[in-house]
Design a protein around this motif. Structure first.
Motif, PDB file in Angstrom:
ATOM      1  N   LYS A  67       0.829  -1.206   0.000  1.00 30.32           N
ATOM      2  CA  LYS A  67       0.000   0.000   0.000  1.00 30.32           C
ATOM      3  C   LYS A  67       0.867   1.262   0.000  1.00 30.32           C
ATOM      4  O   LYS A  67       0.564   2.228  -0.689  1.00 30.32           O
ATOM      5  CB  LYS A  67      -0.919   0.018   1.223  1.00 30.32           C
ATOM      6  CG  LYS A  67      -2.120  -0.869   1.123  1.00 30.32           C
ATOM      7  CD  LYS A  67      -2.980  -0.673   2.370  1.00 30.32           C
ATOM      8  CE  LYS A  67      -4.277  -1.405   2.291  1.00 30.32           C
ATOM      9  NZ  LYS A  67      -5.112  -1.156   3.481  1.00 30.32           N
ATOM     10  N   GLU A  68       1.937   1.251   0.805  1.00 24.99           N
ATOM     11  CA  GLU A  68       2.823   2.420   0.849  1.00 24.99           C
ATOM     12  C   GLU A  68       3.500   2.650  -0.502  1.00 24.99           C
ATOM     13  O   GLU A  68       3.622   3.791  -0.950  1.00 24.99           O
ATOM     14  CB  GLU A  68       3.893   2.246   1.928  1.00 24.99           C
ATOM     15  CG  GLU A  68       3.362   2.367   3.339  1.00 24.99           C
ATOM     16  CD  GLU A  68       4.388   1.988   4.376  1.00 24.99           C
ATOM     17  OE1 GLU A  68       4.587   2.798   5.311  1.00 24.99           O
ATOM     18  OE2 GLU A  68       4.990   0.894   4.272  1.00 24.99           O
ATOM     19  N   TYR A 100       0.929   9.377   4.285  1.00 25.17           N
ATOM     20  CA  TYR A 100       0.302   8.057   4.271  1.00 25.17           C
ATOM     21  C   TYR A 100       0.094   7.571   5.708  1.00 25.17           C
ATOM     22  O   TYR A 100      -0.978   7.086   6.061  1.00 25.17           O
ATOM     23  CB  TYR A 100       1.160   7.054   3.489  1.00 25.17           C
ATOM     24  CG  TYR A 100       0.608   5.650   3.574  1.00 25.17           C
ATOM     25  CD1 TYR A 100      -0.400   5.241   2.725  1.00 25.17           C
ATOM     26  CD2 TYR A 100       1.074   4.750   4.532  1.00 25.17           C
ATOM     27  CE1 TYR A 100      -0.939   3.962   2.812  1.00 25.17           C
ATOM     28  CE2 TYR A 100       0.543   3.479   4.629  1.00 25.17           C
ATOM     29  CZ  TYR A 100      -0.458   3.086   3.771  1.00 25.17           C
ATOM     30  OH  TYR A 100      -0.984   1.824   3.876  1.00 25.17           O
ATOM     31  N   GLU A 104      -3.487   6.814   7.435  1.00 30.17           N
ATOM     32  CA  GLU A 104      -3.821   5.507   8.003  1.00 30.17           C
ATOM     33  C   GLU A 104      -4.182   5.618   9.488  1.00 30.17           C
ATOM     34  O   GLU A 104      -5.099   4.952   9.967  1.00 30.17           O
ATOM     35  CB  GLU A 104      -2.646   4.530   7.829  1.00 30.17           C
ATOM     36  CG  GLU A 104      -2.493   4.031   6.413  1.00 30.17           C
ATOM     37  CD  GLU A 104      -3.652   3.194   5.944  1.00 30.17           C
ATOM     38  OE1 GLU A 104      -3.924   2.148   6.580  1.00 30.17           O
ATOM     39  OE2 GLU A 104      -4.295   3.567   4.957  1.00 30.17           O
ATOM     40  N   ARG A 107      -7.667   7.980   9.728  1.00 28.31           N
ATOM     41  CA  ARG A 107      -8.796   7.788   8.816  1.00 28.31           C
ATOM     42  C   ARG A 107     -10.045   7.479   9.637  1.00 28.31           C
ATOM     43  O   ARG A 107     -10.022   6.681  10.535  1.00 28.31           O
ATOM     44  CB  ARG A 107      -8.498   6.647   7.852  1.00 28.31           C
ATOM     45  CG  ARG A 107      -9.558   6.541   6.765  1.00 28.31           C
ATOM     46  CD  ARG A 107      -9.245   5.460   5.813  1.00 28.31           C
ATOM     47  NE  ARG A 107      -7.931   5.727   5.221  1.00 28.31           N
ATOM     48  CZ  ARG A 107      -7.361   4.927   4.364  1.00 28.31           C
ATOM     49  NH1 ARG A 107      -7.930   3.814   4.009  1.00 28.31           N
ATOM     50  NH2 ARG A 107      -6.196   5.228   3.850  1.00 28.31           N
TER      51      ARG A 107
END
Length: 108
Positions: A67-68, A100, A104, A107
């Motif tokens: 994802k990163e 990021y 995360e 969120r």
């Protein structure tokens, strides 16, 4: 979007979580990513096709999640021939990865 990133990173930093990326300083992140990209670019052109760049970043010693790496690759701007100037991408990688982490963590 850039202003939102700066505000988010500042908030994370004030809360004690924004000074490092995977335990590394900004200079260390840049050096690690630069070494990985240069190793994938034996001709020294400064350009890599997207799959080669993805593989270089994913395989570096930062041990970024898939994802990163995808999040980081979203900042890539391919040239007319489809290759990416990785110096531009890695110069902003620390900030991108901080954002990021903030995204995360916070969120909703």
């Amino acid at each position: 979007m850039q202003r939102e990133r700066q505000v988010a990173i500042q908030q994370l930093s004030e809360e004690g979580g924004g000074d490092l990326v995977h335990g590394r300083t900004e200079d260390e992140v840049f050096e690690i990513l630069a070494a990985a990209c240069q190793a994938a670019d034996p001709g020294g052109s400064g350009l890599l096709d997207p799959p080669a760049l993805f593989e270089a970043i994913a395989g570096c010693e930062l041990e970024l999640s898939t994802k990163e790496v995808h999040f980081l690759m979203n900042d890539a701007f391919p040239s007319e021939d489809g290759r990416i100037a990785y110096d531009y991408l890695i110069s902003g990688a620390f900030e991108t990865l901080q954002f990021y982490a903030y995204d995360e963590a916070y969120r909703g």
